[in-house]
Design an enzyme around this catalytic site. Structure first.
Site, PDB file in Angstrom:
ATOM      1  CE  LYS A  78      -3.874   1.957   2.715  1.00 16.61           C
ATOM      2  NZ  LYS A  78      -4.678   1.807   3.959  1.00 16.61           N
ATOM      3  CB  SER A 158      -8.108   3.596   2.890  1.00 17.67           C
ATOM      4  OG  SER A 158      -7.241   2.988   3.820  1.00 17.67           O
ATOM      5  CB  SER A 182      -8.392   0.816   5.783  1.00 14.58           C
ATOM      6  OG  SER A 182      -9.126   1.985   5.613  1.00 14.58           O
TER       7      SER A 182
HETATM    8  N1  GLN Z   1     -13.183   4.019   6.393  1.00 13.52           N
HETATM    9  C1  GLN Z   1     -12.566   4.503   7.582  1.00 13.52           C
HETATM   10  C2  GLN Z   1     -12.222   5.950   7.420  1.00 13.52           C
HETATM   11  O1  GLN Z   1     -12.531   6.489   6.421  1.00 13.52           O
HETATM   12  C3  GLN Z   1     -11.378   3.671   7.926  1.00 13.52           C
HETATM   13  C4  GLN Z   1     -10.177   4.057   7.185  1.00 13.52           C
HETATM   14  C5  GLN Z   1      -8.999   3.229   7.581  1.00 13.52           C
HETATM   15  O2  GLN Z   1      -9.120   2.231   8.260  1.00 13.52           O
HETATM   16  N2  GLN Z   1      -7.830   3.711   7.186  1.00 13.52           N
HETATM   17  O3  GLN Z   1     -11.649   6.565   8.271  1.00 13.52           O
END
Ligand code: GLN
Length: 493
Positions: A78, A158, A182
Site C-alpha cells: 500500500k 482505504s 481499511s
Molecule cells: N473508512 C474509515 C475511514 O474512512 C477507515 C479508514 C482506515 O481504516 N484507514 O476513516
C-alpha cells in the site's frame, strides 16, 4: 491468467523451494497480470525493474543454497508505507514527488525476508475512506462485477488497491493498513482475507500517519494460511515505535489447523443493525453453524456501547489526523504552492494539496480539539472509547472470539455514496469497534451475495490472540469453500 498467478503464497513458496519455477518466472507472470489489469488503477507506482532485480537476487540466493524464508515471492505494498528510494504518496497531491530516504519497518522486514516488490498500491487519500474514491490518483475498480449489472464497483477502502491486486491475481499477497476497517472491509468487498493485528503487534514506523492510536499494518491475502505467513514476517517489537509491543512473534502458520473444538464464540446482539439485509443475516447464521459444527460453543454476548463506536471513531480519527497532517506545510515534504508570504504559501499548499475528504477531516479534527469543544467532543469520545474496550473485556470473560459480518453491504457501484459522507462512514459500522479497542480482527470471504458479489465474515479476538483468530478463520474458510473467481478473471458473470 498464468498458472503461476493462481498459486497461493504458500503454494508459490513451496513451488519455488522445489525448483518448479524461478522467482523470475513468477515475478514476470505477475508483472504481466498487472499490465493486463492496468485499467483497474490498482497501482500508483509499478516497480517492474525493482521486482526483476529482487527476483534475480532471490534466484541467486536459492542457487547458492541460501534462500530466505519468503525468497522470490512477489507482493504489493500500500502506498502509505514509505519505501526507500521509491515514490511514496499516501495517494495525496500534497506528497507529490516525495521519495523517502528510508523504509518502513514492516516493508523492510518483508524485503529482508526475500519478497519481491511489484509496486505501490492505490488507496484513499491518507487512508481516509471506504471506497478508494478519494485518491488523487483516481479511483480503483473492483475486479468483481454483479451478475447482470455491468456497473464498475468500488473495491472498498482505504486499502482498495491492495485488495483488488490480490483478488485480481496481480500479487500473491499485499500489505495494507487498517485504522477503522481499511484492511477488513476491502478484503470483504474483493473476496479475500484481510487481517488487522492487535494494536502494537506491527511497527507503525515509516507508515504515513493517519490516526496514530488506531493505525495498524496487516496482511491481505487469498487464504488464511497466507495471512499467517505474512503476519509472522511483519510483526515484532521495534525500538523505533514506542507503541509496538515487546512480544514474541509466534509461528502463526503452525497453529492454523488446530480447529475450534472447545472454543467459545460470541455473537454480539448489538450487531444486528436495522436494515441488515436478510442475505447478510443468513450468512452470519451460516458462520455460526459452521463454527458450531466444528466443535465451538456459541454464546450470545452483549457489547452495549456498539452504537457509539462510529461517532466516537469519527471524532478521534479526525482529531489525530488534524494533528498528524499539520506537518504538510509546503516546507518539508512534496508539494509547495508559492504565495506572497509564508502564511499564504502554507494556505495555498494545503488548499491545493489536500482533497475534499482530507480537508473535511482536518476541519472536524481541529474543531473537536479546539478549546471550547475539547471536553464536549474529544474528551467525551475518549471516555466512550474506554467503555467500548471495556465491553470487549467483559465479553472475553465468557468467550474466546466474536463473530460478526465484516461490512453491512457488498461492493457498491463507483459513484454511490460519494456525496454523502455519513452513508460512506456507515460502511465501517462493524469494523471500528475492534479498532477502538485495539483488538485483532480478520475478514474471511464467506460467500456470494444474490448478485454474485463477495461477502465477508469478521472474527474479533482478544488482544494479541491472532492465533485464536486465525484458527477460527481457517475453520470458516474451509467450510465456506470460497473458490469463486472475480468477473475480470472469467468468474461469475
Ligand atoms: N473508512 C474509515 C475511514 O474512512 C477507515 C479508514 C482506515 O481504516 N484507514 O476513516
Amino acid at each position: 491468467m498464468s498458472e503461476l498467478t493462481r498459486l497461493t503464497l504458500a503454494e508459490a513458496r513451496d513451488g519455488l523451494g522445489r525448483g518448479d519455477f524461478s522467482a523470475r518466472e513468477i515475478t514476470e507472470a505477475h508483472l504481466s497480470a498487472i499490465e493486463q489489469a492496468r485499467s483497474l488503477n490498482m497501482f500508483i507506482t509499478e516497480t517492474p525493474e525493482r521486482a526483476l532485480a529482487d527476483a534475480g537476487a532471490a534466484d541467486e540466493r536459492r542457487a547458492r543454497g541460501e534462500p530466505l524464508t519468503l525468497d522470490g515471492l512477489p507482493i504489493a505494498v500500500k502506498d502509505l508505507f514509505c519505501t526507500d528510494g521509491i515514490l511514496s504518496t499516501a495517494a495525496s497531491h500534497i506528497l507529490d514527488g516525495f521519495v523517502p530516504p528510508y523504509e518502513s519497518t514492516v516493508s523492510a522486514k518483508l524485503r529482508d525476508a526475500g519478497t519481491v516488490l511489484l509496486g505501490k498500491t492505490n488507496l484513499d487519500e491518507f487512508a481516509m475512506g471506504s471506497a478508494n474514491v478519494t485518491s488523487y490518483y483516481g479511483e480503483v475498480e473492483n475486479p468483481w462485477r454483479a451478475r447482470g449489472d455491468n456497473r464498475r464497483r468500488v473495491p472498498g477502502g482505504s486499502s482498495g488497491g491492495s485488495a483488488a491486486a490480490v483478488a485480481g491475481r496481480c500479487a500473491l499477497a499485499a500489505i495494507g493498513t487498517d485504522t477503522g476497517g481499511s484492511i477488513r472491509q476491502p478484503a470483504a468487498f474483493c473476496g479475500i482475507v484481510g487481517l488487522k493485528p492487535t494494536y502494537g503487534r506491527c511497527s507503525r514506523w515509516g507508515i504515513i500517519a493517519f490516526a496514530s492510536s488506531l493505525d495498524q499494518a496487516g496482511p491481505m491475502t487469498r487464504t488464511v494460511r497466507d495471512a499467517a505467513i505474512m503476519l509472522r514476517h511483519m510483526a515484532g517489537h521495534d525500538p523505533k515505535d514506542s507503541t509496538s509491543a515487546p512480544r514474541e512473534v509466534p509461528d502463526f502458520e503452525a497453529v492454523i489447523e488446530s480447529g475450534v473444538r472447545g472454543m467459545r464464540i460470541g455473537i454480539p446482539k448489538e450487531y444486528r443493525v436495522d436494515g441488515m439485509s436478510s442475505e447478510l443475516e443468513a450468512l452470519w447464521q451460516q458462520g455460526v453453524n459452521w463454527l458450531r459444527a466444528a466443535g465451538a460453543e456459541i454464546v450470545e454476548v452483549s457489547l452495549p456501547h456498539t452504537r457509539y463506536a462510529l461517532p466516537t471513531y469519527y471524532i478521534i480519527a479526525p482529531a489525530e489526523a488534524s494533528s498528524n497532517l499539520a506537518r504538510y506545510d509546503g516546507v518539508r515534504y512534496g508539494l509547495r504552492v508559492e504565495g506572497n508570504s509564508v502564511q499564504e504559501m502554507y494556505e495555498n499548499t494545503r488548499g491545493e494539496g489536500f482533497g475534499a475528504e482530507v480537508r473535511r477531516r482536518v476541519l472536524i479534527g481541529t474543531y473537536v480539539l479546539s478549546a471550547g469543544y475539547y471536553d464536549a467532543y474529544y474528551l467525551k469520545a475518549q471516555k466512550v472509547r474506554a467503555r467500548i474496550a471495556q465491553d470487549f473485556a467483559r465479553a472475553y470473560e465468557k468467550v474466546d472470539a466474536i463473530l460478526t459480518p465484516t461490512a453491512p453491504t457488498a461492493a457498491f457501484p463507483i459513484g454511490e455514496k460519494m456525496d454523502d459522507p455519513i452513508a460512506m462512514y456507515l460502511n465501517d459500522v462493524f469494523t471500528v469497534p475492534a479498532s477502538l479497542a485495539g483488538l485483532p480482527a480478520i475478514s474471511v470471504p464467506a460467500g456470494l451475495s444474490g448478485e454474485g458479489l463477495p461477502l465477508g465474515l469478521q472474527l474479533i479476538g482478544r488482544a494479541f490472540d491472532e492465533e485464536g483468530v486465525l484458527r477460527a478463520a481457517r475453520v470458516l474458510e474451509e467450510a465456506a469453500e470460497f473458490t469463486a473467481l472475480p468477473t475480470m478473471l472469467g468468474g461469475s458473470v
